[in-house]
Design a protein around this motif. Structure first.
Motif, PDB file in Angstrom:
ATOM      1  N   PRO A 231       0.814  -1.234   0.000  1.00 15.07           N
ATOM      2  CA  PRO A 231       0.000   0.000   0.000  1.00 15.07           C
ATOM      3  C   PRO A 231       0.833   1.263   0.000  1.00 15.07           C
ATOM      4  O   PRO A 231       0.499   2.235  -0.663  1.00 15.07           O
ATOM      5  CB  PRO A 231      -0.838  -0.134   1.280  1.00 15.07           C
ATOM      6  N   ARG A 232       1.945   1.286   0.774  1.00 13.45           N
ATOM      7  CA  ARG A 232       2.770   2.508   0.814  1.00 13.45           C
ATOM      8  C   ARG A 232       3.357   2.820  -0.551  1.00 13.45           C
ATOM      9  O   ARG A 232       3.379   3.971  -0.988  1.00 13.45           O
ATOM     10  CB  ARG A 232       3.876   2.341   1.849  1.00 13.45           C
ATOM     11  N   GLU A 233       3.854   1.785  -1.220  1.00 13.98           N
ATOM     12  CA  GLU A 233       4.412   2.024  -2.557  1.00 13.98           C
ATOM     13  C   GLU A 233       3.336   2.489  -3.526  1.00 13.98           C
ATOM     14  O   GLU A 233       3.573   3.339  -4.379  1.00 13.98           O
ATOM     15  CB  GLU A 233       5.067   0.744  -3.076  1.00 13.98           C
ATOM     16  N   ARG A 234       2.124   1.933  -3.402  1.00 11.77           N
ATOM     17  CA  ARG A 234       1.054   2.383  -4.272  1.00 11.77           C
ATOM     18  C   ARG A 234       0.721   3.842  -4.026  1.00 11.77           C
ATOM     19  O   ARG A 234       0.485   4.600  -4.969  1.00 11.77           O
ATOM     20  CB  ARG A 234      -0.195   1.521  -4.037  1.00 11.77           C
ATOM     21  N   GLY A 239       1.066   9.444  -5.681  1.00 10.58           N
ATOM     22  CA  GLY A 239       1.493  10.824  -5.471  1.00 10.58           C
ATOM     23  C   GLY A 239       2.373  11.330  -6.598  1.00 10.58           C
ATOM     24  O   GLY A 239       2.234  12.465  -7.058  1.00 10.58           O
ATOM     25  N   MET A 240       3.310  10.477  -7.045  1.00 11.04           N
ATOM     26  CA  MET A 240       4.176  10.883  -8.161  1.00 11.04           C
ATOM     27  C   MET A 240       3.363  11.113  -9.421  1.00 11.04           C
ATOM     28  O   MET A 240       3.620  12.061 -10.176  1.00 11.04           O
ATOM     29  CB  MET A 240       5.234   9.812  -8.397  1.00 11.04           C
ATOM     30  N   ARG A 241       2.365  10.250  -9.668  1.00  7.20           N
ATOM     31  CA  ARG A 241       1.545  10.441 -10.861  1.00  7.20           C
ATOM     32  C   ARG A 241       0.749  11.738 -10.788  1.00  7.20           C
ATOM     33  O   ARG A 241       0.639  12.473 -11.774  1.00  7.20           O
ATOM     34  CB  ARG A 241       0.582   9.267 -11.010  1.00  7.20           C
ATOM     35  N   ASN A 242       0.208  12.024  -9.594  1.00  9.95           N
ATOM     36  CA  ASN A 242      -0.541  13.276  -9.442  1.00  9.95           C
ATOM     37  C   ASN A 242       0.359  14.488  -9.641  1.00  9.95           C
ATOM     38  O   ASN A 242      -0.039  15.493 -10.244  1.00  9.95           O
ATOM     39  CB  ASN A 242      -1.198  13.329  -8.060  1.00  9.95           C
ATOM     40  N   HIS A 243       1.611  14.407  -9.097  1.00 13.18           N
ATOM     41  CA  HIS A 243       2.551  15.518  -9.273  1.00 13.18           C
ATOM     42  C   HIS A 243       2.886  15.724 -10.736  1.00 13.18           C
ATOM     43  O   HIS A 243       2.900  16.857 -11.241  1.00 13.18           O
ATOM     44  CB  HIS A 243       3.813  15.228  -8.467  1.00 13.18           C
ATOM     45  N   GLU A 244       3.153  14.609 -11.459  1.00 15.09           N
ATOM     46  CA  GLU A 244       3.455  14.739 -12.888  1.00 15.09           C
ATOM     47  C   GLU A 244       2.249  15.282 -13.649  1.00 15.09           C
ATOM     48  O   GLU A 244       2.403  16.087 -14.571  1.00 15.09           O
ATOM     49  CB  GLU A 244       3.845  13.370 -13.435  1.00 15.09           C
ATOM     50  N   ARG A 245       1.055  14.845 -13.248  1.00 11.51           N
ATOM     51  CA  ARG A 245      -0.128  15.351 -13.929  1.00 11.51           C
ATOM     52  C   ARG A 245      -0.297  16.847 -13.699  1.00 11.51           C
ATOM     53  O   ARG A 245      -0.673  17.610 -14.605  1.00 11.51           O
ATOM     54  CB  ARG A 245      -1.359  14.598 -13.421  1.00 11.51           C
ATOM     55  N   GLY A 246      -0.002  17.309 -12.447  1.00  7.43           N
ATOM     56  CA  GLY A 246      -0.092  18.741 -12.171  1.00  7.43           C
ATOM     57  C   GLY A 246       0.925  19.541 -12.966  1.00  7.43           C
ATOM     58  O   GLY A 246       0.624  20.629 -13.465  1.00  7.43           O
TER      59      GLY A 246
END
Length: 342
Positions: A231-234, A239-246
């Motif tokens: 779960p932590r890695e997910r 979070g990384m995907r959301n940051h890249e999307r932003g």
């Protein structure tokens, strides 16, 4: 008397990919030589060592057991022949093929009547190629309770019939949960079946020119069998995907603002351009520039006369006095060394 079946063609009961593999395999075509029920039983006794649907190892195509099972489908077994399979003393794999025949082809309402006498059968064998041993009774219960069989699909048992099966098992004080000896009850479970891809999507056949599933090459390559990260890695990945999307959204917004500014500038320039072009046309008009050009030409002529003299005056002498001076607006002719330049 033939066995009471569901009435559906066997091609619709087996998974399409598995059925196509069987029909296109060289081994199944060799089975055309077997004409009788007893010849097929002898072939099972001599060749079958597991009852999985697919061959294992670095092999291609459906298993021997399922090719022989399909051979039985084409023969349309009778009730007497089926009893002979289920009670056969020579090999548990002969019996297992008989139970598979019933699970696929028999009318669901009749399954309990066929399977109930064997639910406590204690003959041991290994249904899979992994060597895991179980009893015939546990194997039969899993055929009744499971929708999946080593990553292939069984025909669905109607819900009312399944409820009756569970109730009957409870009356006999037998487990009502799938034991896992034929794979998990779903396609997402056991360590053993995780080594194979689902036959619907990944187990393609010789007829398509592709490799059939085997454990060595598909252990970690199946997209369905790939285990989920902790779960932590997910959360970190999300979070990384959301940051890249932003970042992409901000970049897209800046590009759109820049484009809107450039468009507004081009529009303002297009508004002011007609006035500028008109003024330029007014300045460069030949009618208004004509006096300035004539004055410049007359001054250049005066300078040339001072430097080189007037050739016409030298040739004609006194006749130059009679020469009438033309108006400054008329054309001036200069003769230098006898040549004429206009």
């Amino acid at each position: 008397m033939e066995i009471q079946t569901s009435g559906k063609p066997i091609d619709s009961l087996l998974e399409k990919v598995l059925c196509m593999n069987i029909l296109s395999s060289d081994y199944f075509k060799e089975l055309y030589r077997l004409k009788t029920y007893h010849e097929v039983i002898d072939e099972i006794y001599n060749q079958v060592d597991h009852v999985e649907p697919w061959m294992t190892g670095n092999c291609r195509g459906p298993s021997t057991a399922f090719c022989l099972l399909y051979k039985f489908f084409t023969m349309k077994l009778t009730v007497k022949q089926m009893h002979g399979l289920l009670k056969h003393p020579d090999s548990p794999y002969i019996r297992a093929v008989g139970f598979l025949y019933l699970r696929y082809a028999a009318e669901p309402k009749t399954l309990w009547g066929w399977f109930e006498p064997y639910l406590k059968d204690d003959e041991e064998f290994s249904p899979g190629s992994n060597g895991r041993m179980t009893t015939m009774g546990v194997y039969v219960r899993d055929l009744l309770l499971g929708q999946y069989y080593f990553d292939t699909l069984f025909p669905r048992i109607p819900v009312p019939v399944m409820r009756q099966v569970v109730t009957n098992l409870e009356k006999l004080k037998l487990p009502t949960k799938h034991s896992g000896v034929t794979g998990e009850a779903t396609r997402h479970g056991s360590d053993d079946t995780a080594r194979r891809p689902p036959s619907v999507k990944a187990a393609l056949s010789v007829s398509f020119g592709q490799r059939a599933p085997h454990r060595a090459s598909t252990r970690d390559s199946s997209p369905v069998r790939r285990t989920l990260p902790p779960p932590r890695e997910r959360e970190r990945e999300n979070g990384m995907r959301n940051h890249e999307r932003g970042d992409r959204d901000r970049h897209r917004d800046s590009v759109s603002r820049h484009r809107s500014r450039s468009r507004s500038r081009s529009r303002s320039r297009s508004v002011h351009m007609p006035g500028r072009s008109a003024s330029a046309d007014v300045r460069s008009s030949p009618f208004k520039d004509a006096p300035k050009e004539k004055n410049a030409v007359s001054s250049n002529l005066a300078k040339l006369r001072d430097l080189y003299g007037d050739a016409s005056a030298d040739r004609k002498g006194d006749s130059s006095m009679d020469h009438t001076v033309k108006d400054s607006s008329s054309e001036d002719v200069i003769r230098l060394g006898g040549a004429t330049w206009r």
